[in-house]
Motif scaffolding. Sequence first.
Motif, PDB file in Angstrom:
ATOM      1  N   GLN A  27      33.613  -6.913   5.295  1.00 37.66           N
ATOM      2  CA  GLN A  27      34.023  -5.505   5.360  1.00 37.66           C
ATOM      3  C   GLN A  27      32.896  -4.592   4.887  1.00 37.66           C
ATOM      4  N   LYS A  29      29.680  -5.193   5.010  1.00 41.32           N
ATOM      5  CA  LYS A  29      28.648  -5.166   6.049  1.00 41.32           C
ATOM      6  C   LYS A  29      29.058  -4.281   7.209  1.00 41.32           C
ATOM      7  N   SER A  30      30.340  -4.335   7.600  1.00 37.90           N
ATOM      8  CA  SER A  30      30.802  -3.506   8.724  1.00 37.90           C
ATOM      9  C   SER A  30      30.743  -2.020   8.384  1.00 37.90           C
ATOM     10  N   LEU A  31      30.743  -1.704   7.099  1.00 37.02           N
ATOM     11  CA  LEU A  31      30.672  -0.311   6.649  1.00 37.02           C
ATOM     12  C   LEU A  31      29.247   0.079   6.234  1.00 37.02           C
ATOM     13  N   ASN A  32      28.287  -0.804   6.529  1.00 40.35           N
ATOM     14  CA  ASN A  32      26.879  -0.572   6.194  1.00 40.35           C
ATOM     15  C   ASN A  32      26.651  -0.338   4.702  1.00 40.35           C
ATOM     16  N   ILE A  33      27.400  -1.067   3.874  1.00 38.82           N
ATOM     17  CA  ILE A  33      27.220  -0.978   2.423  1.00 38.82           C
ATOM     18  C   ILE A  33      26.130  -1.954   2.013  1.00 38.82           C
ATOM     19  N   ASN A  34      25.199  -1.490   1.230  1.00 43.58           N
ATOM     20  CA  ASN A  34      24.151  -2.350   0.692  1.00 43.58           C
ATOM     21  C   ASN A  34      24.788  -3.193  -0.413  1.00 43.58           C
TER      22      ASN A  34
END
Length: 83
Positions: A27, A29-34
């Motif tokens: 989830q 990664k899908s939200l481009n969270i580092n």
Amino acid sequence: MNKPAISKKDATKKPTNVSLNTQLVAQAKSLNINISSACERGLNEEVRHAIEVKWKLENKAAVESWNDWIQESGMPYDEYRQI
């Protein structure tokens, strides 16, 4: 915002292995969270909290003593306080 346990200017990075919930990682990664930054922020908050708890335990007797003194004597310079 709380003061970080370690400032960014003092930080050097070290590769570290952590085990994370796979669904949470997907989830993020899908939200481009580092993920590294998010983990670091969370760990920083946990360290800051642990330091605070440790300080309170180490200083409990002094704080209680000061509170007892205030109960008996009032706040210092109360006579100068303008209400």
